[in-house]
Design an enzyme around this catalytic site. Structure first.
Site, PDB file in Angstrom:
ATOM      1  N   HIS B 501       0.826  -1.209   0.000  1.00  0.00           N
ATOM      2  CA  HIS B 501       0.000   0.000   0.000  1.00  0.00           C
ATOM      3  C   HIS B 501       0.858   1.257   0.000  1.00  0.00           C
ATOM      4  CE1 HIS B 501      -3.149  -2.800   2.017  1.00  0.00           C
ATOM      5  NE2 HIS B 501      -3.122  -2.939   0.712  1.00  0.00           N
ATOM      6  N   ASN B 502       1.275   1.656  -1.174  1.00  0.00           N
ATOM      7  CA  ASN B 502       2.091   2.866  -1.322  1.00  0.00           C
ATOM      8  C   ASN B 502       1.180   4.063  -1.551  1.00  0.00           C
ATOM      9  OD1 ASN B 502       4.947   1.670  -1.567  1.00  0.00           O
ATOM     10  ND2 ASN B 502       3.718   0.430  -2.956  1.00  0.00           N
TER      11      ASN B 502
END
Lengths: 254, 571
Positions: B501-502
C-alpha cells in the site's frame, strides 16, 4: 459438430448450470465481463478422477525428462533437494516428488534467464536492506552452486556430494546456508542455498503440471485440496474437511 | 519519428481503478476518452487456469514487467539507491484493471479524523503533539464532503459489509451483507468481545451475494476459492475494473482503449498539458496524442515519475521542505503481530477470500486516547482467512530449522493449525521520506527510474510496540499452544516487508504551496492535468487504500466534467 464435441458441450452446459446454482447467480439483466461465459470449460468440483488413472499416468510420465541439466547435475540436485525436504513418516521427500525435474524445467523457462527482472547495470553491492543485485542469471548461478557443492564435498570429505552420507550432506548444506563454504565466482553460497530451498518448496507444492508435486502427494501430505471452484461450505465447518486433491488438469474440460 | 494523432478531449493514462472509474463516468456523460494502458486487455476468461500459485503469486503473472521498468530504493539519503531487480515487497499491477485485478478486495473508508488530521490532532492534544519533521496536513476535503463518493463507489462495486459505530456516518448501509464467518473469525469475535472490543466483518469487494449495480452490471457471489491476492477472479465475484467500470465505458462507444501503450511523457508548455507521448510496447512505434485534458491515473510510483520526467509541478526538496511532487510518500506498518499455533486443532484454512476476516475499530485512528502515547493514529487489528496456499505458507514455531527433517515435520504439522492476529498501522509522512528521480538508472525507454527514500520512523516503532501488546492479549484468549509476538519494527527492507500500500507523492490539499493537487485532484500548476490514485493521499491511514482512492476518482471525474464546461481552477 462431431460426436466428441457434442459431448463436450453437454459437460460444459451442465457445469455452467451447477455453478449458477451454487453461486446464486441468476441469468438476466446486463452481464458484462464474462462472469458466466468464462465458466465454460471448468469442470465442477463434483467430478472425481479415478485413482487408477493417476497411477497409470505416473507410470509413463513424459514430463520426467531433462530440459536443462545433464545427468550428474540432475542427480546432485535431487540429492540436495532431498536433504531440504526429506522423506519421512508423513510422506515422500523431494526425490519421490520429482522436485529435481521441477527445478530443471524452471531453469529452462524464462524465469531461468531472469526475463522479467531489471538487468540493467551498474550492478553494485547492496546494503542488507536492499534487494539482490546480481548480474548472473539464475540458470548459471544454479550450475555454479552444483559445482560448488561437489568441490566443497571433495575438499571436506574427499567424495562427491551424491556419494556422501545424509549427515555429511547436511553438514555441507549447513555451510552453504551460513556462507561459510565461501563464494561461487563472487556470489555467496548462501544465495545459491536460498534459491535451492525456495525451488525445493515450490517443487513440492506447485501444481503438478510443472513437473514436481508428483501425483499431488505434496498436497496430500498437508491436506491441501489443490484447485477447487470454491469452499463456501467447508470454510464454515467447525470440523476439518479433508478433500480429495484436484489439479489444474481437472479444469481442462477435455 | 513519432506519429502525431488528431487531438481528443480527454486522454487517461492507466486503466486501473482510478482511470477506469474516470473513464466510465466521463464516457457515460458523453465525453470522448482515449484510455492508454501499458499492459494487455483482460477479461475473466483469462483466469480459467487462475488457481496456479506458482504462476500468479511467485512468478508474478499479473505484475509489471520489471525488465522494462522498476523503482530504486534506499533507506536514507546517505545510501545509494539500487534497483528493485525482482519482486519483493511491492507488487505493481499491469494491464487493464491494474492493481484492481490482483487485489484482495478489502474496501474501507478512511475516518473523519484522517481528512482533518492536523486540525483535529492539534485541537485535542495541542500544537506540539506531532514533531515538525512529521509533515501531516489536512486533505482539503472533509469526510462529509467525500461521503457521497464513497457511497457511489460502494454501490458500483457492490461492497459487502456491516455498519460500524466508531466510524464515519454513512448515508446508506453497504449494498450487500457481510461475508460469512469462519470458525477462526467467530473465535476472534468471541475473545475480543470478552475483552471489551467491538469486532466487525471486514468490508469486502468479494461479493457476499449476487448483486446488480446501478450500471446494470450483475455479478455472482464469492465462492471462497482462496485465490484473490495476486490472482484475477474467474467468476467476476471480486470487483475488478475489468468486470465493472471498463465494460461500462466500452459499451458507451466513447472509450478508445489503447493497450500495450506506455506513456513516457506528458507534453506541456510549462503551464498546461498539450497531450501525451507514448510508445507501443510491442512494436516500438511512437505516438503523440494531443488532448485538452490529461488524466494521470497510473500507479503511485508512475504518477510521480511521469510528472517529474515531464517537468510538471515543483519537485519536492527534502533540504528545504519546499516543492510538492514526491512529497509525503507513505507506506504502512505491519509489525506487532502475534502468531498462534494449535497442537490439536485443524481449521479449513485452505479456503478463504482476499477480504475475509474480522477487525477491531477500537485502535484505529483517534478512536482511543493518545494523550500519554508517543504516536498518533492507530491500527486495524485483525484475523483474516485468505486461504493458505502451500508454497507461500510454511509457518513454523521459532527455533525450527528452515530446512530438513524438522522443518518438514513442523511445516506439515501446522499447515492448517496456525494463523496470526495481525496489525495494519497507519503511516505518517516524514520530511525525509520522499520520491524523486534516480540519477543513474533508466527504464527500457531511456527515462529515469523513480527513486524511493524511505524508512520507518519513531512514530512507527512506537505504534508497533503498543499494538504488539494488544495482539498478545487477544492471542492469549485464544488458548493456543504456542504464541509468538513480533514486538519491534525492524528497519524497512525492500525484500521482506509484506505490504504493497504505497501512497503520496502527488498529494492533495487546500494550499498550493504545500500540495500538488486540489480536492478535485486537479494540479495547481497545470489546470488541465488531473492526477488520480493513492498518490493523492497526504498520509496513509490504517486501512487498505482502494476505497478512498476510488471515492476520490469519482470526485475527480465530476471535476473534469466541470472543467471541460467552464475551465480554470475548480477550487
Amino acid at each position: 459438430m462431431s460426436e466428441n464435441e457434442k459431448n463436450q458441450q453437454g459437460v460444459q452446459d451442465k457445469t455452467r448450470r451447477i455453478f449458477i446454482k451454487n453461486s446464486g447467480l441468476t441469468v438476466g439483466g446486463l452481464i458484462v465481463g464474462g462472469a458466466v461465459g468464462s465458466l465454460f470449460g471448468i469442470k465442477s468440483d463434483t467430478k472425481t478422477e479415478p485413482a487408477t488413472a493417476m497411477v497409470h499416468e505416473s507410470a509413463a510420465n513424459p514430463n520426467e525428462a531433462l530440459m536443462y541439466f545433464n545427468q550428474e547435475q540432475y542427480q546432485t540436485t535431487a540429492a540436495a533437494a532431498e536433504r531440504i525436504f526429506p522423506k519421512d513418516e508423513s510422506g515422500p521427500g523431494a526425490k519421490d516428488l520429482n522436485v529435481a525435474i521441477y527445478i530443471d524445467h524452471q531453469l529452462a523457462s524464462p524465469w531461468g534467464v531472469n526475463a522479467k527482472d531489471y538487468m540493467v547495470g551498474p550492478f553494485q553491492k547492496p546494503d542488507e536492506k536492499q534487494g539482490g543485485q546480481l548480474r548472473i542469471l539464475r540458470k548459471d548461478l544454479f550450475l555454479l552452486g552444483l559445482k560448488g557443492l561437489n568441490d566443497y564435498s571433495n575438499k571436506t570429505f574427499k567424495k562427491k556430494f551424491t556419494e556422501l552420507e545424509a549427515k555429511d550432506q547436511d553438514a555441507i548444506l549447513t555451510d552453504f546456508e551460513s556462507g561459510k563454504a565461501g563464494d561461487l565466482s563472487g556470489v555467496s553460497t548462501n544465495v545459491f542455498f536460498k534459491m535451492l530451498r525456495t525451488l525445493t518448496i515450490e517443487g513440492a507444492y506447485a501444481d503438478p503440471m510443472y513437473g514436481g508435486n508428483k501425483d499431488m502427494q505434496g498436497w496430500k501430505m498437508r491436506k491441501y485440496p489443490g484447485s477447487y471452484m470454491g469452499y463456501t461450505k467447508e470454510i464454515q465447518s467447525d470440523k476439518f474437511v479433508a478433500l480429495k486433491q484436484q489439479s489444474l488438469h481437472d479444469h481442462m474440460g477435455h | 519519428m513519432a506519429t502525431k494523432l488528431p487531438k481528443v478531449p480527454v486522454v487517461i493514462v492507466g486503466m486501473g481503478w482510478a482511470g477506469g472509474i474516470i473513464a466510465s463516468e466521463l464516457t457515460k456523460a458523453g465525453v470522448k476518452v482515449v484510455g492508454i494502458e501499458r499492459g494487455k486487455d483482460r477479461t475473466t476468461s483469462d483466469y480459467l487456469m487462475g488457481h496456479d500459485e506458482l504462476r500468479y503469486q511467485h512468478r508474478t503473472e499479473l505484475m509489471q514487467d520489471l525488465s522494462k521498468e522498476t523503482i530504486t530504493s534506499r533507506n536514507n539519503r546517505s545510501m545509494t539507491a539500487l534497483p528493485m531487480r525482482s519482486y519483493g515487497t511491492f507488487i505493481v499491477g499491469d494491464g487493464v484493471g491494474g492493481a484492481g485485478s490482483h487485489w484482495n478486495g478489502q474496501t474501507y473508508r478512511f475516518l473523519p479524523y484522517d481528512f482533518e488530521i492536523k486540525t483535529l490532532t492539534e485541537q485535542k492534544y495541542g500544537p506540539n503533539k506531532v514533531k515538525p519533521e512529521y509533515t501531516i496536513q489536512d486533505w482539503g476535503i472533509t469526510y462529509d464532503e467525500i461521503e457521497p463518493y464513497y457511497d457511489k463507489f460502494e454501490k458500483m462495486a457492490g461492497i459487502s459489509g456491516e455498519t460500524v459505530e466508531l466510524y464515519g456516518k454513512r448515508s446508506n448501509p453497504y449494498p450487500t451483507g457481510p461475508m460469512v464467518k469462519t470458525p477462526i473469525m467467530k473465535e476472534f469475535e468471541k475473545v475480543t468481545k470478552k475483552l471489551g472490543f467491538s469486532p466487525y466483518v471486514i468490508p469486502s469487494s468479494n461479493l457476499s451475494e449476487t448483486y446488480k449495480n446501478p450500471d446494470g452490471i450483475q455479478r455472482g457471489a464469492c465462492q471462497y476459492c482462496a485465490y484473490c491476492e495476486n490472482f484475477g477472479c474467474e467468476y467476476g465475484a471480486k470487483a475488478d475494473p475489468a468486470v465493472t467500470v471498463i465494460p461500462v465505458a466500452k459499451n458507451t462507444g466513447n472509450l478508445d482503449l489503447r493497450t500495450h501503450s506506455n506513456v513516457t511523457r506528458i507534453l506541456n508548455d510549462g503551464k498546461k498539458a498539450t497531450g501525451v507521448f507514448y510508445v507501443n510496447t510491442i512494436t516500438g512505434e511512437e505516438f503523440e496524442q494531443p488532448a485538452d485534458v490529461v488524466v494521470v491515473a497510473s500507479y503511485v510510483f508512475n504518477n510521480v515519475r511521469l510528472l517529474l520526467n515531464s517537468g510538471l509541478g515543483k519537485p519536492y526538496n527534502p533540504e528545504t521542505g519546499t516543492g510538492a511532487i514526491g512529497k509525503n510518500y507513505c507506506y504502512q506498518v505491519t509489525g506487532g503481530a502475534t502468531t498462534i499455533f494449535f497442537n490439536d486443532k485443524e481449521f479449513n484454512l485452505y479456503g478463504g477470500a482476499g477480504a475475509l476476516g474480522m477487525e477491531l475499530p477500537d485502535f484505529t485512528g483517534d478512536n482511543f486516547d493518545h494523550s500519554n502515547l508517543n504516536f498518533i493514529h492507530g491500527a486495524g487489528i485483525r484475523v483474516t482467512q485468505y486461504g493458505n496456499r502451500p508454497i507461500a505458507n510454511n509457518t513454523v514455531p521459532k527455533g525450527t530449522p528452515s530446512w530438513g527433517a524438522e522443518f518438514k515435520k513442523q511445516s506439515i504439522k501446522y499447515a492448517n493449525s496456525t494463523f496470526p492476529v495481525k496489525v495494519q498501522a497507519a503511516s505518517m509522512p516524514h520530511r525525509e521520506n520522499y520520491l524523486d528521480l534516480d540519477p543513474t538508472y533508466k527504464d527500457a525507454y531511456g527515462m529515469p527510474l523513480l527513486r524511493m527514500t524511505y524508512d520507518y520512523t519513531e512514530q512507527d516503532r512506537e505504534i508497533v510496540k503498543y499494538m504488539a501488546q494488544i495482539t498478545k492479549k487477544i492471542a492469549k484468549e485464544f488458548g493456543a499452544d504456542i504464541m509468538e509476538t513480533n514486538e519491534e519494527q525492524a528497519p524497512f527492507n525492500v525484500n521482506k516487508d509484506g505490504n504493497t500500500h504505497n501512497t503520496g507523492g502527488v498529494i492533495m490539499g487546500a494550499d498550493s504551496e504545500t500540495s500538488a493537487v486540489n480536492s478535485y485532484l486537479q494540479m495547481w500548476d497545470a489546470e488541465n492535468v488531473f492526477v488520480a490514485g493513492a498518490s493523492a493521499f497526504p498520509h496513509n491511514s490504517n486501512y487498505n487504500p482502494t476505497g478512498t482512492l476510488s471515492a476520490l476518482s469519482y470526485r475527480a471525474a465530476e471535476g473534469i466534467i466541470k472543467y471541460i464546461q467552464q475551465g480554470g481552477l475548480l477550487v
